[in-house]
Design an enzyme around this catalytic site. Structure first.
Site, mmCIF file in Angstrom:
data_model
loop_
_atom_site.group_PDB
_atom_site.id
_atom_site.type_symbol
_atom_site.label_atom_id
_atom_site.label_comp_id
_atom_site.label_asym_id
_atom_site.label_seq_id
_atom_site.Cartn_x
_atom_site.Cartn_y
_atom_site.Cartn_z
ATOM 1 N N ASN A 1 51.930 37.151 31.037
ATOM 2 C CA ASN A 1 50.643 37.455 30.408
ATOM 3 C C ASN A 1 50.386 36.604 29.170
ATOM 4 O O ASN A 1 49.564 36.953 28.317
ATOM 5 C CB ASN A 1 50.571 38.943 30.040
ATOM 6 C CG ASN A 1 50.206 39.801 31.237
ATOM 7 O OD1 ASN A 1 49.573 39.329 32.181
ATOM 8 N ND2 ASN A 1 50.595 41.067 31.202
ATOM 9 N N ASP B 1 51.733 45.216 27.653
ATOM 10 C CA ASP B 1 52.408 44.612 28.812
ATOM 11 C C ASP B 1 52.671 43.138 28.503
ATOM 12 O O ASP B 1 52.339 42.248 29.285
ATOM 13 C CB ASP B 1 51.528 44.756 30.055
ATOM 14 C CG ASP B 1 52.276 44.453 31.349
ATOM 15 O OD1 ASP B 1 53.512 44.621 31.373
ATOM 16 O OD2 ASP B 1 51.633 44.054 32.333
ATOM 17 N N ASP C 1 45.118 39.761 29.719
ATOM 18 C CA ASP C 1 45.324 41.040 30.410
ATOM 19 C C ASP C 1 45.750 42.165 29.465
ATOM 20 O O ASP C 1 46.929 42.529 29.389
ATOM 21 C CB ASP C 1 46.336 40.895 31.540
ATOM 22 C CG ASP C 1 46.319 42.101 32.475
ATOM 23 O OD1 ASP C 1 45.476 42.992 32.277
ATOM 24 O OD2 ASP C 1 47.163 42.142 33.389
#
Length: 328
Positions: free
Chosen positions: A206, A201, A217
């Site tokens: 992030n 992701d 994360d």
């Protein structure tokens, strides 16, 4: 796990403080919630003025083995000098448990927002993604999933079929657009790529900037093609995306080889994320945080927009994939 636990209704502040106290940490500040819908994440300060982040994992999302694989990957990356936020080890454990909730404690790491339009920062991110993927190539995840059509398209399509959130007047058009998008992705998707462990992701939100990138994360870490960790960093029109991609890949290849045949997977991956994200919202609707933060999901205009988005992405998939500028 009962519904109240699944939606975090039993996760009270006293429960969090007690869980931290079990690990020898005395909270000396308020618990500041951080932006996370999937899990519950809080920043706090202890009596020695050290700052931490505690993350309570959503029950029934990942198995214990899958969470431990995330933690092990993070620790491997730290050992390989890749800047990531890794969990703290308590009595040889990173995954802790209190009253049925699994949680982990991290050092609180500050930083500025990564500037996606800053070429120097983009180069640094590309370089460190190359190093992240070097570690990811050492072995695949054994328990975590691999990016594929079943999880990202087929299962969401089944969910859409009878989803009460879709207005009855929009259902036929939306499902038709969904089927068209799935068909277009299926024609272009392939698995002729080297599978490796990914951040999963890797978008600008992030990545923190602290004299260099810091990846945070890893909750969506999974197996898949390297390009999955690159395409979400691209923004703007095709020319801008091509320039950004060239910057990232040139820096990436200073430390790790990149297979440019994966560029043809960018738009299929974008389409898969669109469908998967919508299904994720539906699956989490029982959590009171979701109707509160995504109220537009019940409106007809939203579904008209989603139908149009799926149709446009289907058209995009008919176009030639993004390519690097030829070198002569």
């Amino acid at each position: 796990m009962n519904d109240s636990a699944f939606t975090f209704q039993t996760l009270h502040p006293d429960t969090i403080v007690d869980a931290l106290f079990e690990q020898g940490i005395r909270v000396d500040s308020g618990l500041t919630p951080l932006n996370s819908y999937e899990n519950r994440v809080y920043q706090f300060q202890d009596e020695d003025r050290r700052r931490f982040v505690v993350k309570f994992y959503r029950p029934e999302r990942w198995s214990v083995d899958q969470i431990l694989e995330e933690h092990q990957f993070a620790l491997e990356l730290v050992n390989d000098e890749v800047p990531v936020a890794a969990p703290i080890v308590f009595n040889d454990q990173t995954l802790l448990n209190h009253e049925g909730f699994h949680y982990a404690i991290f050092p609180s790491v500050g930083g500025r927002q990564f500037e996606a339009d800053n070429i120097d920062q983009m180069e640094a991110v590309g370089r460190y993604l190359g190093r992240l993927h070097q570690t990811g190539r050492k072995r695949p995840f054994a328990s975590r999933p691999t990016i594929g059509l079943e999880e990202y398209l087929i299962e969401p399509r089944k969910l859409f079929e009878d989803a009460p959130l879709i207005p009855s007047g929009q259902r036929v058009a939306f499902l038709k657009a969904t089927d068209g998008l799935i068909s277009a992705v299926t024609e272009r998707w392939h698995t002729r790529f080297d599978t490796l462990r990914l951040h999963g992701d890797c978008h600008a939100g992030n990545i923190l900037w602290r004299d260099g990138p810091l990846f945070v994360d890893l909750d969506d870490a999974r197996n898949g093609p390297a390009v999955q960790d690159l395409w979400m960093l691209l923004n703007g029109d095709k020319a801008e995306q091509r320039m950004q991609l060239e910057t990232i890949i040139e820096a990436y290849e200073e430390v790790s080889e990149f297979d440019t045949s994966e560029l043809g997977l960018i738009e299929p991956l974008r389409a898969m994320r669109l469908v998967y994200y919508l299904a994720w919202l539906m699956r989490r609707w029982a959590d009171p945080a979701f109707p509160k933060n995504f109220p537009w999901l019940t409106g007809e205009d939203y579904w008209l927009q989603q139908t149009a988005t799926f149709i446009q992405q289907t058209k995009t998939l008919q176009e030639p994939p993004l390519q690097l500028t030829p070198m002569y």
